[in-house]
Scaffold this motif. Structure first.
Motif, mmCIF file in Angstrom:
data_model
loop_
_atom_site.group_PDB
_atom_site.id
_atom_site.type_symbol
_atom_site.label_atom_id
_atom_site.label_comp_id
_atom_site.label_asym_id
_atom_site.label_seq_id
_atom_site.Cartn_x
_atom_site.Cartn_y
_atom_site.Cartn_z
ATOM 1 N N SER A 69 47.823 38.927 38.108
ATOM 2 C CA SER A 69 49.106 39.193 38.765
ATOM 3 C C SER A 69 50.252 38.954 37.788
ATOM 4 C CB SER A 69 49.271 38.337 40.015
ATOM 5 O OG SER A 69 49.506 37.005 39.662
ATOM 6 N N SER A 70 50.080 38.000 36.873
ATOM 7 C CA SER A 70 51.102 37.784 35.860
ATOM 8 C C SER A 70 51.220 38.996 34.955
ATOM 9 C CB SER A 70 50.748 36.543 35.041
ATOM 10 O OG SER A 70 51.534 36.475 33.888
ATOM 11 N N PHE A 71 50.070 39.593 34.640
ATOM 12 C CA PHE A 71 50.080 40.816 33.843
ATOM 13 C C PHE A 71 50.864 41.915 34.573
ATOM 14 C CE2 PHE A 71 48.361 45.015 32.982
ATOM 15 C CZ PHE A 71 48.385 45.067 31.595
ATOM 16 N N ILE A 84 40.480 47.092 37.386
ATOM 17 C CA ILE A 84 39.430 46.872 36.391
ATOM 18 C C ILE A 84 39.306 45.393 36.068
ATOM 19 C CG2 ILE A 84 38.771 47.335 34.005
ATOM 20 C CD1 ILE A 84 40.108 50.067 34.315
ATOM 21 N N SER A 85 40.438 44.730 35.920
ATOM 22 C CA SER A 85 40.393 43.303 35.581
ATOM 23 C C SER A 85 39.711 42.500 36.678
ATOM 24 C CB SER A 85 41.798 42.762 35.363
ATOM 25 O OG SER A 85 42.555 43.634 34.609
ATOM 26 N N PHE A 86 40.035 42.829 37.932
ATOM 27 C CA PHE A 86 39.402 42.090 39.022
ATOM 28 C C PHE A 86 37.900 42.299 39.003
ATOM 29 C CE2 PHE A 86 43.551 41.678 41.263
ATOM 30 C CZ PHE A 86 43.458 40.325 41.494
ATOM 31 N N ARG A 87 37.491 43.545 38.764
ATOM 32 C CA ARG A 87 36.073 43.834 38.684
ATOM 33 C C ARG A 87 35.422 42.968 37.603
ATOM 34 N NH1 ARG A 87 33.785 48.677 39.962
ATOM 35 N NH2 ARG A 87 35.241 48.686 41.672
ATOM 36 N N LEU A 88 36.060 42.918 36.441
ATOM 37 C CA LEU A 88 35.505 42.144 35.332
ATOM 38 C C LEU A 88 35.443 40.663 35.671
ATOM 39 C CD1 LEU A 88 37.106 43.843 32.219
ATOM 40 C CD2 LEU A 88 34.749 43.973 33.023
ATOM 41 N N SER A 89 36.512 40.174 36.298
ATOM 42 C CA SER A 89 36.538 38.739 36.568
ATOM 43 C C SER A 89 35.499 38.365 37.614
ATOM 44 C CB SER A 89 37.935 38.308 37.017
ATOM 45 O OG SER A 89 38.181 38.770 38.317
ATOM 46 N N LEU A 132 38.368 26.680 34.472
ATOM 47 C CA LEU A 132 39.762 27.025 34.683
ATOM 48 C C LEU A 132 39.922 28.519 34.936
ATOM 49 C CD1 LEU A 132 42.332 25.233 34.373
ATOM 50 C CD2 LEU A 132 42.595 26.256 32.130
ATOM 51 N N LEU A 133 39.239 29.305 34.111
ATOM 52 C CA LEU A 133 39.434 30.754 34.176
ATOM 53 C C LEU A 133 39.009 31.319 35.522
ATOM 54 C CD1 LEU A 133 38.592 32.113 30.633
ATOM 55 C CD2 LEU A 133 40.773 32.082 31.826
ATOM 56 N N ILE A 134 37.924 30.745 36.076
ATOM 57 C CA ILE A 134 37.478 31.243 37.376
ATOM 58 C C ILE A 134 38.598 31.105 38.385
ATOM 59 C CG2 ILE A 134 35.963 30.715 39.322
ATOM 60 C CD1 ILE A 134 33.798 30.120 37.295
ATOM 61 N N ALA A 135 39.309 29.972 38.293
ATOM 62 C CA ALA A 135 40.359 29.739 39.275
ATOM 63 C C ALA A 135 41.611 30.558 38.992
ATOM 64 C CB ALA A 135 40.706 28.253 39.306
ATOM 65 N N VAL A 136 41.956 30.706 37.700
ATOM 66 C CA VAL A 136 43.274 31.290 37.424
ATOM 67 C C VAL A 136 43.246 32.773 37.079
ATOM 68 C CG1 VAL A 136 44.182 29.075 36.647
ATOM 69 C CG2 VAL A 136 43.331 30.720 34.965
ATOM 70 N N THR A 137 42.049 33.369 36.911
ATOM 71 C CA THR A 137 42.038 34.785 36.515
ATOM 72 C C THR A 137 42.847 35.681 37.453
ATOM 73 O OG1 THR A 137 39.919 34.477 35.466
ATOM 74 C CG2 THR A 137 40.573 36.734 35.914
ATOM 75 N N PRO A 138 42.716 35.530 38.771
ATOM 76 C CA PRO A 138 43.561 36.380 39.638
ATOM 77 C C PRO A 138 45.051 36.186 39.344
ATOM 78 C CG PRO A 138 41.888 35.264 40.922
ATOM 79 C CD PRO A 138 41.821 34.675 39.554
ATOM 80 N N LEU A 139 45.431 34.946 39.044
ATOM 81 C CA LEU A 139 46.840 34.690 38.750
ATOM 82 C C LEU A 139 47.238 35.322 37.421
ATOM 83 C CD1 LEU A 139 46.987 30.997 39.923
ATOM 84 C CD2 LEU A 139 47.870 33.014 41.084
ATOM 85 N N LEU A 140 46.327 35.318 36.450
ATOM 86 C CA LEU A 140 46.629 35.963 35.173
ATOM 87 C C LEU A 140 46.825 37.459 35.370
ATOM 88 C CD1 LEU A 140 44.269 34.173 32.624
ATOM 89 C CD2 LEU A 140 46.623 33.683 33.217
#
Lengths: 532, 414
Positions: A449-451, A522-527, A439-447
Motif C-alpha cells: 500500500s505504501s508503494f 502481482i505483489s499480493f500474489r507473491l507475498s 516482519l515481512l509476513i506482517a508488513v508486506t501488505p503495508l509495503l
C-alpha cells in the motif's frame, strides 16, 4: 434464559420466538440510538435532495436507509451486520468515484465543453446579444397584463411617452399612463409591478425581451435591473426544429455536430460547446500525441524507480531505527520514539514547502549552514532534484515504517531469539533468518500500500519541485521529477496552465489506476506465496 | 502575485482533481432555490457571493448596506482565491454555484468559453469606471464583470538608500544601485520556475508583447513574443543571469526578494501594491520600471472584479448589488484599504491619489498593457517562465531556447 436440559431444537425455536421486546439488553438501546441517528440523517438528506430535485441522491439514500434498517432490525443477515458500513463507504468513496472518472474519461468534458447542450445554446445566445447602436437607456417598469392574459411585459418611458408591450406584442403607446418624474406609476389595462415584485420573478424578467417594433432590426427591450431598459439585438438565434444556430449579421448557419459544438460549413464554430461522448478518443490521444509518447516512458520509468526507492528507503531506515529503539540497553527510548514521530505529525505539503526553501541554491539552510555555502543546485539539476525528492520523502515517510516495524518487532516472541542464541546464531543471522522473515509476513501488505501511495505521491512532487526541472528536449510541459499523476495534472490543464481537459485527465488517471492495481495484485500474489 | 504559492495550493489541487467527481447536487441547502417563497419585497431572496479573504470585510460592508436597503439576504462564502476559478467552472453548470463570485479579468476568456458568466449592463454608469478596468472585463463587445481594483507592478524604491528618482534605463539603475553600496543593487523575484509576470515589463521594453493587439486594443491569438525583439530579450536575460553579471537569479523567490528589500539590502525592487503593507514604516517611493531594451517597460495590468453566474436565479438582485453597491465610491475605497490596489471607479481612484505610493502605481497603470485574458494565454504561461529560468541559469542557449519556446507554445495552442 435457557434451560440447560432442554433439547437443542426446542432451544433454537424458543430463541426464534423471542422478540427484541422480550430480550432487552443495554446494547439494544445503543443500537436503537445509533439507528435513530442514521435514519434521521437519511431523512434529512432525502428532504434536502427532494427540495433540490436531486432524484438520484434521493433514490440512493432511500435504498441505503431501508437496507440498513432491514439489516440491523432482522435476525437473518448476520454477515451484513458487520460488512454494511464498510460496503456503504466503499461504494460511495471508491466505486462511485472510479465509476464517475470512467464515465468522464469517455466524454470531452473540459474547456469549451463544460455543461449540457441547453446551457451551451443559452450561453451562445446570451454572448451574442448587442445593444442596438445609439439606443438610449430607457426608464422601465415591469408590468403584468390584466386582460386578456397575465403576460409579463415592460412599460418604458421614451421621449415623455410611455410605451408598453410583451414578448409577442411589440411596444405600443399608452397615452393614459401616469408618470411621476421619470417613474411610471400607472398604466391602464396593466398592473405595474413594484421593484421587489419584479425581483421575486427575477428569471422571467431578465429573460423577457419585448420587441421595439415589427421591424426585427430595431431590437427588443431587455433589462437586468428592472429599472432601466435597453434595446438589444440577438445576433445569434437558435432554431430548435433544425437544431441550428444562425448569425443574422453574417447569415452563417451553425449546425450541431457530434463533437459537441455548433459548426458552420466553413469549419468555424461558436464559442460555447457542450459535453458529448467521444468514445475511446481520450485514450488514443494520450498515447498517440507525439509530444507525450516520448516523455511518457521516461516519466513512467522514474515513477517506478521513485515508488520502489521510497518504499525501500523509508522501510529500512524505519526498521533500523525501530531495532535500535527496541534495544533495552538504550535509555530514554520513549523520548526518542516520540521525536521520531515528529516528521509524521507535520502536514506533508508543508514539509515539502519548507524543504523547497531549505534546498534553495543560494539561500537555503542545507547549502548555507550544512554544506558551508556550497552552491549546489538541488532543485535545478535533474539528478539532484530526483535525489532531493527521494530524500525529502524519506524524511516524511520513515516514521510510518518506524511505527509499524516497532509494533511488529514487539510481537515477535523473545524465546525464538533465545533458542537462536543457544544455537549460536550471530546478531546478523538472527536478523536475517528470524526478524526479517517474521516482519515481512506482517508488513508486506503495508509495503504494497505504501508503494501504491508513493506511486501517486502528488503532494510531494507538486510542492517541492513542481515536476521540474523541465525536460529541455521535449515540447511538452513535463520535467525530470514529474510522476504520472503530476504529469496528468499539468498536461490536462487542471492547474490552469493549459486549457482544461477533464476527459483526458480521467482517461490518464484510469491508466495509472490500472498500472497501480496490476502491480499491487502481482505483489499480493507473491507475498501470499512467500507466506506459504 | 500569480506566483504566490501558499498552503492553499494543495487544496486547489485536491479540489480540482475531485472537481470532476463533484457532479450531481450534494446535500442541499433547502433555502437555495425557493421560487415559490417569493415574498413581496427582497426578503426571502438569497444572493450567494464567493469572496476571498482579503476582500471579505469590504464586501461584507456592501452586503450589509444592501441587506438593509432591499431586505434580501446576502450570503458571503469565503474561499481561497486560487480555488475559485476551477470551482466556479465546475459548479455553475450544476446549478449549485454562487450568484456572484470575485475574480480576475484574465479568467474572462475561459469563463466565456465555457458560458458560465453573464454580461452586466452598466448603462450610463459605464463612464464612472476607468477605461482600462472596463476594457479588461470586455469580451466581444460586452462587459462581463464589475471591476473594483486595478493592480500592476512598479519599481519600489527605498528612499533612504536611493534618494534620487529611479533612472530611466536599467543599466543606469544598476549603476545607481551599486553606488548605494548595499548587498544587491536591485532585486526581482525569479524562482526556479521563472516568473514571467514580474519579468514582462523588461520584455515589453524590447518591443516583444505576448500577443499581437487588434486595433481596439484587444489581443488576437497571434503570438508576438518571438522574432528578433524576443531573442534580444532572451539574450538580455542571459547577460544578467548566472553566466553574466548575476543580477537575475533563480534562487531569488518572492519571499527572499521581499526580505532583502525589507532588511535594507537593496534600494530597488520590482513589486506590486500588495507589498506595501509588508514594508510598513519604511520610506518608500514608487517609480516607473526602467527600460532595458529602449522602449517603455510597461507592466501587465490585472483587474479584479465580480462576475455574475450565467445560471443565477437572482439576476436583478445581482446586478443591483454589483452596480449600485460594489460600484460605489465608499465600497471601492474600502476595497483599496483592504488590499492597496488602485480602485477601478474613477471617483474612488481620485480620492486615494493623495497617497503618493498609490498614485505611483496608478500613474504606471495609465500606460500599462492589460494581461491577456484570451484562453490561449494558458499555454503561454506553461512554457514562458521555465524558459526564462533556463536562460537565466545558463542551462540553455538564449536565442535557441526562445525559438523553441515559441514553437512549443504554438504547438500547444494548436
Amino acid at each position: 434464559m435457557t434451560q440447560p436440559e432442554a433439547p437443542p431444537e426446542e432451544r433454537r425455536s424458543k430463541r426464534a420466538r423471542e422478540s427484541h421486546a422480550t430480550s432487552i439488553r443495554p446494547g439494544f438501546f445503543i443500537k436503537l440510538i445509533l439507528m435513530a441517528l442514521i435514519n434521521a440523517l437519511g431523512v434529512y438528506i432525502i428532504l434536502a435532495a427532494w427540495s433540490q430535485q436531486s432524484w438520484i441522491i434521493l433514490a440512493v439514500t432511500v435504498f441505503f436507509v431501508v437496507l440498513a434498517d432491514i439489516v440491523y432490525f432482522t435476525k437473518r443477515m448476520l454477515p451484513l451486520k458487520y460488512l454494511l458500513p464498510g460496503l456503504v463507504f466503499l461504494l460511495i468513496y471508491q466505486v462511485f468515484t472510479v465509476g464517475y472518472t470512467g464515465y468522464v474519461a469517455f466524454t470531452n468534458y473540459g474547456a469549451g465543453h463544460n455543461s449540457d447542450k441547453a446551457d451551451a445554446i443559452a450561453a451562445n445566445v446570451m454572448q451574442n446579444q448587442r445593444r442596438v447602436e445609439g439606443s438610449p437607456a430607457l426608464p422601465l417598469v415591469v408590468v403584468e397584463q390584466t386582460f386578456p392574459g397575465t403576460d409579463l411585459g415592460f412599460a418604458v418611458l421614451e421621449d415623455d411617452m410611455v410605451k408598453v408591450g410583451t414578448e409577442d406584442q411589440p411596444l405600443e403607446e399608452a397615452p393614459d399612463a401616469v408618470v411621476e418624474g421619470t417613474t411610471i406609476v400607472e398604466v391602464p389595462g396593466w398592473n405595474v409591478l413594484s421593484w421587489s415584485d419584479a425581483v421575486a420573478r427575477s428569471q422571467e424578467v431578465t429573460q423577457l425581451r419585448v420587441p421595439v417594433s415589427d421591424d426585427p432590426n430595431a431590437g427588443s427591450i431587455g433589462t437586468q435591473d428592472a429599472r432601466t431598459g435597453y434595446a438589444y439585438r440577438s445576433v445569434v438565434t437558435y432554431d430548435p426544429e433544425t437544431d441550428t444556430m444562425t448569425n443574422s449579421d453574417t447569415g452563417m448557419v451553425y449546425r450541431a455536430n457530434d463533437r459537441g459544438q455548433f459548426q458552420a460549413d466553413d469549419g468555424s464554430t461558436l464559442t460555447v460547446g457542450w459535453r458529448v461522448f467521444v468514445g475511446a478518443e481520450n485514450f488514443t490521444t494520450a498515447f498517440s500525441d507525439q509530444r507525450y509518447s516520448g516523455p511518457f516512458l521516461k516519466v513512467l520509468a522514474w515513477n517506478v524507480v521513485f515508488a520502489i526507492a521510497s518504499v525501500l528507503t523509508t522501510f529500512f531506515l524505519g526498521l533500523f531505527l525501530a531495532i535500535v529503539m527496541n534495544s533495552e540497553r538504550m535509555r530514554g527510548r520513549k523520548i526518542y520514539r516520540t521525536l521520531m514521530l515528529l516528521p509524521y505529525a507535520f502536514p506533508a505539503f508543508l514539509t515539502a514547502l519548507l524543504f523547497q526553501g531549505m534546498l534553495n541554491r543560494d539561500f537555503g539552510f542545507v547549502n548555507q549552514v550544512l554544506l558551508g555555502g556550497m552552491p549546489i543546485a538541488w532543485l535545478n539539476d535533474p539528478w539532484l532534484a530526483k535525489l532531493a525528492i527521494i530524500m525529502v520523502n524519506l524524511w516524511m515517510g520513515f516514521p510510518y515504517m518506524f511505527l509499524i516495524a516497532t509494533g511488529t518487532l514487539q510481537a515477535i516472541p523473545g524465546d525464538v531469539y533465545e533458542a537462536a542464541k543457544i544455537d549460536g546464531a550471530s546478531g546478523w543471522q538472527q536478523f536475517r533468518r528470524i526478524t526479517l522473515p517474521l516482519l515481512l509476513i506482517a508488513v508486506t501488505p503495508l509495503l504494497i500500500s505504501s508503494f501504491a501511495f508513493n506511486f501517486n505521491n502528488f503532494n510531494l512532487v507538486y510542492m517541492l519541485t513542481g515536476g521540474g526541472p523541465r525536460f529541455t528536449d521535449t515540447s511538452a510541459p513535463i520535467g525530470a521529477t514529474d510522476l504520472l499523476i503530476t504529469m496528468v495534472y499539468s498536461v490536462s490543464g487542471l492547474d490552469g496552465s493549459a486549457s482544461r481537459n477533464y476527459g483526458l485527465a480521467s482517461a490518464l488517471s484510469i491508466v495509472i489506476f490500472l498500472i497501480v492495481a496490476t502491480v499491487s495484485a502481482i505483489s499480493f500474489r507473491l507475498s501470499q506465496k512467500m507466506e506459504d | 502575485m500569480r506566483r504566490r504559492i501558499g498552503a492553499a495550493l494543495i487544496a486547489t489541487a485536491v479540489v480540482t482533481l475531485t472537481a470532476c467527481g463533484g457532479g450531481g447536487g450534494t446535500s442541499g441547502d433547502p433555502a437555495g432555490d425557493d421560487e415559490t417563497q417569493a415574498a413581496p419585497d427582497g426578503t426571502g431572496q438569497t444572493l450567494t457571493v464567493w469572496v476571498d479573504e482579503t476582500r471579505m470585510a469590504p464586501t461584507q460592508a456592501a452586503a450589509d448596506a444592501f441587506e438593509e436597503a432591499t431586505g434580501a439576504k446576502v450570503e458571503l462564502v469565503q474561499k481561497n482565491f486560487e480555488d475559485i476559478r476551477a470551482d466556479f467552472l465546475a459548479q455553475v453548470p450544476t446549478g449549485e454555484g454562487p450568484d456572484i463570485t470575485v475574480g480576475a479579468h484574465d479568467w474572462l476568456g475561459e469563463l466565456t468559453q465555457n458560458g458560465v458568466v453573464s454580461p452586466v449592463e452598466f448603462g450610463d454608469k459605464a463612464g464612472d469606471f476607468t477605461d482600462v478596468a472596463l476594457e479588461a472585463f470586455t469580451f466581444d463587445g460586452q462587459v462581463y464583470g464589475v471591476p473594483y481594483a486595478v493592480e500592476n507592478l512598479g519599481l519600489i524604491r527605498n528612499v533612504e538608500l536611493a534618494p534620487d528618482p529611479t533612472p530611466e534605463t536599467f543599466d543606469e539603475m544598476i549603476a545607481a544601485g551599486q553606488e548605494a553600496g548595499t548587498k544587491y543593487p536591485f532585486v526581482i523575484q525569479v524562482s526556479t520556475e521563472g516568473d514571467p509576470y514580474t519579468m514582462v515589463p523588461f520584455q515589453h521594453s524590447f518591443g516583444a508583447p505576448v500577443f499581437e493587439q487588434n486595433e481596439d486594443g484587444s489581443y488576437s491569438s497571434e503570438l508576438a513574443l518571438g522574432g528578433e525583439q524576443g531573442e534580444a530579450f532572451a539574450q538580455w536575460l542571459a547577460d544578467h543571469g548566472a553566466n553574466g553579471d548575476g543580477v537575475l537569479n533563480t534562487s531569488i523567490t518572492y519571499d527572499i526578494a521581499r526580505e532583502a528589500f525589507k532588511n535594507g539590502e537593496t534600494p530597488y525592487m520590482v513589486g506590486g501594491p500588495w507589498l506595501i503593507e509588508e514594508f510598513d514604516g519604511m520610506d518608500l517611493a514608487v517609480d516607473p520600471i526602467p527600460s532595458a531594451g529602449g522602449e517603455p517597460a510597461v507592466p501587465f495590468i490585472g483587474v479584479q472584479g465580480f462576475y455574475v453566474s450565467a445560471k443565477s436565479e437572482n439576476g436583478i438582485l445581482a446586478t443591483e448589488f454589483l452596480v449600485n453597491y460594489i460600484g460605489t465610491k465608499d465600497i471601492q475605497v474600502k476595497m483599496y484599504e483592504a488590499g492597496d490596489r488602485t480602485p477601478a471607479l474613477t471617483e474612488a481612484a481620485d480620492e486615494i491619489s493623495s497617497d503618493p505610493l498609490a498614485k505611483g502605481f496608478a500613474d504606471i497603470a495609465a500606460d500599462a498593457m492589460p494581461m491577456p485574458s484570451i484562453p490561449e494565454m494558458a499555454a503561454v504561461w506553461t512554457f514562458w517562465g521555465v524558459t526564462e529560468a533556463q536562460i537565466i541559469n545558463g542551462d540553455a542557449e538564449p536565442a535557441a531556447a526562445w525559438q523553441k519556446m515559441v514553437s512549443d507554445i504554438e504547438g500547444a495552442i494548436g
